[in-house]
Design an enzyme around this catalytic site. Sequence first.
Site, mmCIF file in Angstrom:
data_model
loop_
_atom_site.group_PDB
_atom_site.id
_atom_site.type_symbol
_atom_site.label_atom_id
_atom_site.label_comp_id
_atom_site.label_asym_id
_atom_site.label_seq_id
_atom_site.Cartn_x
_atom_site.Cartn_y
_atom_site.Cartn_z
ATOM 1 N N GLY A 40 0.713 -1.225 0.143
ATOM 2 C CA GLY A 40 0.003 -0.025 -0.095
ATOM 3 C C GLY A 40 0.828 1.165 -0.090
ATOM 4 N N ALA A 44 -0.823 6.273 4.796
ATOM 5 C CA ALA A 44 0.186 5.215 6.101
ATOM 6 C C ALA A 44 1.125 4.561 5.342
ATOM 7 C CB ALA A 44 -1.299 4.081 6.382
ATOM 8 N N SER A 284 -17.494 17.036 0.353
ATOM 9 C CA SER A 284 -16.763 17.178 1.795
ATOM 10 C C SER A 284 -17.565 17.463 2.801
ATOM 11 C CB SER A 284 -15.616 18.216 1.644
ATOM 12 O OG SER A 284 -15.266 18.544 3.039
ATOM 13 N N ARG A 330 -21.003 12.286 12.007
ATOM 14 C CA ARG A 330 -21.342 11.746 10.804
ATOM 15 C C ARG A 330 -22.572 10.691 11.056
ATOM 16 N NH1 ARG A 330 -15.519 11.091 7.659
ATOM 17 N NH2 ARG A 330 -15.482 13.258 7.154
ATOM 18 N N HIS A 401 -18.332 4.896 3.528
ATOM 19 C CA HIS A 401 -17.217 6.193 3.223
ATOM 20 C C HIS A 401 -16.062 5.292 3.935
ATOM 21 C CE1 HIS A 401 -14.794 9.559 3.176
ATOM 22 N NE2 HIS A 401 -15.041 9.634 4.422
ATOM 23 N N GLU A 425 -6.154 3.037 7.806
ATOM 24 C CA GLU A 425 -7.587 2.571 7.797
ATOM 25 C C GLU A 425 -7.502 0.993 7.849
ATOM 26 O OE1 GLU A 425 -9.917 3.684 4.522
ATOM 27 O OE2 GLU A 425 -11.999 2.823 5.199
#
Lengths: 637, 256
Positions: A40, A44, A284, A330, A401, A425
Amino acid sequence: MRLDSKTPSGPVEKRWDNCKFENKLVNPANKRKYSVIVVGSGLAGGSAAATLAELGYNVKCFCFQDTPRRAHSIAAQGGINAAKNYQNDGDSIYRLFYDTVKGGDFRARESNVYRLAQISVNIVDQCVAQGVPFAREYGGTLANRSFGGAQVSRTFYARGQTGQQLLLGAYSALSRQIGEGRVEMHPRTEMLDLIVIDGKARGIVSRNLISGQIEIHLADAVVLGTGGYGNVFYLSTNAKGSNATAIWRAHKRGALFANPCYTQIHPTCIPVSGDYQSKLTLMSESLRNDGRIWVPLNKGDKRVPDQIPESERDYYLERRYPSFGNLVPRDVASRNAKNCCDEGRGVGETGLGVYLDFAESIQRLGQHVVRERYGNLFEMYERITGEDPYKVPMRIYPAIHYTMGGLWVDYQLQSTIPGLFVIGEANFSDHGANRLGASALMQGLADGYFILPYTLGNYLASNKLEKVSTDHPDCKQALEQASVSTKKLLAINGKRTVDSFHRELGKIIWDHCGMARTGEGLREALQQVPALRQEFWSNVKVAGGPEEFNQSLEKAGRVADFLELGELMCRDALERNESCGGHFREEYQTPDGEALRNDEEYSYVAAWEWKGPNQAQELVKEPLNFEYVHPSQRSYK
Amino acid sequence: MKLTLHIWRQRSTSEKGRMVSYEMADANEHMSFLEMLDVLNEQLIGRGDDPVAFDHDCREGICGSCGFMINGIAHGPRSGTTICQLHMRHFKNGDELWLEPWRATAFPIVKDLAVNRSAFDRIIQAGGYITTPTGNAIDGNAIAIPKEDSERAMDAAACIGCGACVAACPNASASLFTGAKISHLGLLPQGQPERNGRALRMVQIAQEETFGNCTNIGECEAVCPKNISLEVIARMNRDFLRGSFLWRSGSGGDGG
């Protein structure tokens, strides 16, 4: 299995310092003797690969995209939190820590969250030094905006492209290391399996996506920074290529998977327009700073928005949550939008949408100010919908999301497989049951720049790692398994395309394990998903061959994993008989419809252990203790 | 909406390609262009044909993966828009469309509409960064940066590395791409210490990668989905010239 979080002792503000001091170090001259695989290249993975190489380790970095600069972190819009208190509005490390623990609905580890808040201030400094063009005030200092779930302005941003700019910062640092020969970059390469030898992670099996060649890469440790699993839902704001294959296959090799049912629905996305739709686009959350959310007061009011007088509009968030208003977290914003639509007050052709209205802000601030703040988002909305949000209110609807769940890691970010580290994540660590806005970028970079480089060194210095070669039976077995499974997918030659299975899976998960869940629905999904998986393995049609650039084959492997992971999400959601954060079980709510936690019984991390194909996974619990932020009913009223 | 699509099909880098025509009967105006191709691919897989390969990922215009020519225009007819955000409402029933990959020696074709843009990575590796190892940064507010400078740096930094500029340029020049990075970093105080060497190295590598020179045609700016201005090329040329006079190899610093 017993889970040891390896949380250091001492007062919370000293724990990371203590940990760093107690961790063993690798002598600078010895670092070049170690090799590390990073899978990845997002915030990160990219930041970790660059930093490890700067320290002197030999790094191999892998990404499925054609270049590391395209990792999906690039699409994050709103910003990154840091407890700088530049605005003199009462922010502090402790407040960011407090907000994050509370925002996560008391389902995250306090020690991890405190460390994240501490490191937040270093991240912004590092990014500025790299040349990230953050927004500035006229005097030349850094600008801030506020974000959902917080009452201070601590979010740093680069227009609506903060993720892009932070990722390009990490990519530039990574590029420098590649140019200097310290990182060997493997773009267009996918991880198919983890190699575990003598109980330790020692490498990966990869597939070159252009030639189709499957090969082994060995190292002294493996780091996964491969992002979340939101694409289980098919329609999500994730990139089309985002997938869970790396973490899922590591899970099948022994890494426990924590809190899979904690998924985040983002309140401000562009509504779905048709069944050919391939993905959802996020607007956003920062738009909620100046936009007001409303629906018609009366059911079935189909008038165009400017024909609906003020008195017949329901600004439901401002009404129900006067102190946070449109800036509630959220999960709360999403659920309220769903409720309005369920009541028949939704807007747009499908009735699955609510208005996000800028008329008042344009009047108060002037169109030029609104344009300066959100211009690119308004343009994007117009490009997709064909409507001009300067003139008519945007229509928005929640969409999946982010996934708070992921591979279980201890305080050192190490999974239950020694030598396998998981960052960003892809791990479960810092957001509990709900992530606050502008915290994903913060966590990805905290893990990659500032935490992993210390904790990985400790692992390497404390373990004697024998040399291994690709001739090892475990390597041969993993290689053989990967190539057999590829051939198996191609040989089925059934009637349905990979996408048709993926869409169907997504619909099951969205209906039963989405914004609101019930025991009954989850039990139904637990019948449907295994049946669909069975059909997949007998009736999927994958085009092309194994040794070529074959996008159909890539998708097939990823969907095969989603079909297993989707089932685990439902099991986890069914097992958790409470509502918390993004996990809302309709049976467990307060009289006014808010999430009702059950701290007595469910204050733990649910980590699942793979027991073999089509076997029930075993639940292992890590109890959570709250010494500083005492669990209370979250209230944003 | 019915369309006729002529699509470049090429199995691999080394094989010869050709245009193949497809009738697309199931397009509608709400679809994005790539969703229309998804529908085509589902049909192709259904009848046992090889689906059309094209790069794509975020589908919200920011990752830079997607891009090909539609009727000779990079990213298609709508300015400031990547193909993933181009919607079918900008086309009409009966349209005939020619889809071709980016064509440049520096971007070998991988398959069909997908090309290899790793030459862009090598340009960045040559100097598209500020040398600042993790951990020793000063406070973010220690250097005041005028808002206008920061905004202009951001304008240049918005580049998504899609390659449309190269595809549109008759010289296959990477000047807009290279100039955008040189401008982004060169406009900020943090980027000053390495400014001269950066321009020299990046321009040199772009040439070695077989990208052509800029002859001020401006096609790149016209197709750039992020509206990067030609001004960045002027800045690149200025920094290159400045660097040529001031930079000394092995001087330790960056001269100037």
